[in-house]
Write a protein that holds these residues in place. Structure first.
Motif, short mmCIF file in Angstrom:
data_model
loop_
_atom_site.label_atom_id
_atom_site.label_comp_id
_atom_site.label_asym_id
_atom_site.label_seq_id
_atom_site.Cartn_x
_atom_site.Cartn_y
_atom_site.Cartn_z
N UNK A 163 18.46 47.26 19.29
CA UNK A 163 17.75 47.95 20.30
C UNK A 163 17.11 46.84 21.11
N UNK A 164 16.86 47.34 22.54
CA UNK A 164 16.29 46.38 23.28
C UNK A 164 15.14 47.26 23.91
N UNK A 165 13.92 46.30 23.87
CA UNK A 165 12.58 46.96 23.90
C UNK A 165 12.16 46.37 25.31
N UNK A 166 11.76 47.34 25.89
CA UNK A 166 11.19 46.84 27.50
C UNK A 166 9.59 47.05 27.39
N UNK A 167 8.91 46.29 28.14
CA UNK A 167 7.60 46.25 28.28
C UNK A 167 7.11 45.79 29.79
N UNK A 168 6.05 46.00 30.11
CA UNK A 168 5.59 45.52 31.49
C UNK A 168 5.14 44.10 31.56
#
Lengths: 115, 115
Positions: free
Chosen positions: B72-77
DNA sequence: TCAGTATATTAGCATATGCTTATATTTGCA
DNA sequence: TGCAAATATAAGCATATGCTAATATACTGA
């Protein structure tokens, strides 16, 4: 003073409108005053129709108000717009555009719009 | 803590990116956490390529960070972005999108992304 | 009433945007 | 090694956007 939640949809619409250099500058120019179209044309160095079209978008969305005064039409920020709280904060955090109006004034180019 | 003025150009670019319902929702979803693409797809009810393309725009502009974790690739601000002060204020004034993630969790649909 | 100024509107065009479909890449696991 | 899952990328297409050029409208003052 209640804190009103700004709807996502209207927030997105407003952000899209401010997401253009020309319109963001216009909003910055009138953040606490008003200007007529000829001033925008001078400051932005753009054609009059192009400026008019940007102003129309802002007005259609209700982000600015217009006020006719003789031959001129003055635009100002609509502080009653639901998204105004965000608009205000955005305008506070970008470089002050009003200096450009002062430069106009010093060049004597603002006189024609004084009524 | 100095107050840094956000350049007009970069402010406009950021506002334009947030001026899209899908991207604004994505930012709202991760305003203080992180999510993987499959969650966005579920919550937004959009195709995976479409979501990926929106994420790419946000990432190209530096508004979000990505972190690979297994499959998985997690995105965050990205809180270090020059325009983050505005981003944060915008996200504080729109309806909380994180509830939608909680709904996912309750439906058991978030499990697949727990690693 | 007529000419001049300020502004708005329209049409046309080039470019940008966002979606879909198809395919490629990366990783985990049997 | 090979397949399945998660994600990214690319191509194609319809629509949106922003500009210019041309024209229309509204107001002023002689």
């Amino acid at each position: 003073m209640e804190k009103t939640v700004i709807e996502l949809e209207s927030a997105a619409q407003m952000l899209k409108l401010l997401g253009d250099k020309t319109r963001l500058t216009i909003m910055g120019l009138i953040k606490d005053g008003e200007s007529c179209v000829c001033e925008f044309v001078e400051v932005l160095q753009m054609s009059q129709p192009s400026v008019s079209q940007h102003l129309r978008k802002l007005r259609d969305a209700g982000l600015v108000k217009e006020r006719r005064r003789g031959q001129w039409i003055f635009y100002s920020v609509n502080r009653n717009h639901p998204t105004y709280p965000i608009v205000q904060q955005v305008l506070e955090q970008i470089p002050d555009q009003r200096e450009k109006l002062q430069a106009l004034e010093e060049a004597g180019l603002r006189i024609q719009c004084d009524l």
